[in-house]
Design an enzyme around this catalytic site. Sequence first.
Site, PDB file in Angstrom:
ATOM      1  N   CYS A  24       0.824  -1.210   0.000  1.00  0.00           N
ATOM      2  CA  CYS A  24       0.000   0.000   0.000  1.00  0.00           C
ATOM      3  C   CYS A  24       0.855   1.255   0.000  1.00  0.00           C
ATOM      4  O   CYS A  24       0.397   2.313  -0.440  1.00  0.00           O
ATOM      5  CB  CYS A  24      -0.964  -0.021   1.178  1.00  0.00           C
ATOM      6  SG  CYS A  24      -2.508  -0.879   0.761  1.00  0.00           S
ATOM      7  N   ASP A 302     -52.443 -17.194 -29.672  1.00  0.00           N
ATOM      8  CA  ASP A 302     -53.378 -17.500 -28.592  1.00  0.00           C
ATOM      9  C   ASP A 302     -53.334 -18.985 -28.278  1.00  0.00           C
ATOM     10  O   ASP A 302     -52.852 -19.812 -29.081  1.00  0.00           O
ATOM     11  CB  ASP A 302     -54.805 -17.095 -28.991  1.00  0.00           C
ATOM     12  CG  ASP A 302     -54.956 -15.585 -29.080  1.00  0.00           C
ATOM     13  OD1 ASP A 302     -54.139 -14.866 -28.462  1.00  0.00           O
ATOM     14  OD2 ASP A 302     -55.888 -15.127 -29.773  1.00  0.00           O
TER      15      ASP A 302
END
Length: 487
Positions: A24, A302
């Site tokens: 870091c 349908d």
Amino acid sequence: MLPLKEKDKPVIQKLLSAGCCARCILRFCCVSVQAAYRQPHQGTLKELQAFISNTENTKSQDSTAAESAEGNNKSHDAAASEPSEDPPSCKGECALKHSLRSHQHCHSITLDVNVMFCPQIAEAVKAEKYEFDTLVLSVSLPAQLCVREHSCWLHVKKELREKSIALDKDDVIQVKEAFKWIMQGQVAKELGGVAVVTRSVFTRMAVVKALEKISDAKFLKHYPCPPAHPTSSCISQDIQCLHVSVFVAGRYNKFCRSLPQTPWVIDGERRMESSVEELIAAAILSSFRASGFNFSSSGREDVDVRTLGNGRPFAMELLNPHRSRLNKVEMKQLQETINKSSDKIRVRDLQIVTREAMGRMKEGEEEKTKSYTALIWTQKPIQREDISFIDDIKDLTLDQKTPLRVLHRRALAVRQRVIHSMNTRFLDSHHFYLGLKTQAGTYIKEFVHGDFGRTKPNLCQLLNTDTDILELDVESVDVDWPPSIPE
């Protein structure tokens, strides 16, 4: 050699004295060379100490760094109950793979992530038995990381401001990037050379936004700077595997007049035992070992309408498939399995397609044409000559108000649709077959019976008698997708 500059010395000194990890420190020195983060932590720490030892206060700085390193090692020993070369945590915090939960404070890149997490990730992926060429690593970062990172940045900024050195927070290498550089190669190695890419998923935006708004003075009033030394290491909370979707397309025929396209549920009660979607999906889900699917098609018929001819184009998105590749022979066998499973449907041209190709099914859908055959009943008796004029009607424009039967799910509007051509076949004094070629989206039933005058003109008006539709078949859906596969 680490790519460090003279201006980095105050940062290194400040962070070493605060107990920050070596990796870091590189982040806060804005080091973007990936190889630097892959070096063993202890080696990086020694290089940092050697770099700052050239200053006038060499002895003092070396002593401070040594004490910090020793303190970190002791803290790590206490947390892990075993010796380790690496200090347990960095002040800037480091997110690890997948979802992480800390013991009190730390999510740290200084841990031996290759040993701790890479095998876990590889084992989790192997256990799922996926077929894949590329692996994406996603990271979920703890909200606490943002706070510690902010504290560390303020700690460094104060020191640099006194030396007239500027350090913008956006210049600091993000934790997720450092994590990617460390983990990527090792995970690929664990999985036998699979290409590994990373994508971070930050789920703590509320914390991020709060840190953007808070003043330095207010932050320092409520949070230590630099942050306190962590007393424990991070642990893996969860590892999840998810495969990208696979898309399968084809055409289907429906031969049954009591089969809906999708599951038919009314008021929470299922009305039909199966559907086109389910009959097709069952075998496909099994073959690809998928967790679920999304079904779409070029229009829908349908429940009492058959789909004949070359069928209706459909596509399925398979969710989280564990198998992603089937060759042409296997796809042919899958198609045959579907067709043998039921006499109500039949599938053809089954194939794997791309997500982008699926869009072609919907492109210009309303400009496409569809062909139908309808069995018509007339109230008044008719002769062959009474219907022959219908064959000469071309491009008849209809104004169709949203049909009553679909008004509960479609917005009320008047839609113009075109019947391009019609033909008739006389049966008896009250029945004839009507063939139609229409613009997609035309309501055929409503054209026949008029829907209480909501469709104009309609067949009742053309024949001057009440008419109704007894049977309807879709003969063709003129969408040239997916590509035809020779039988």
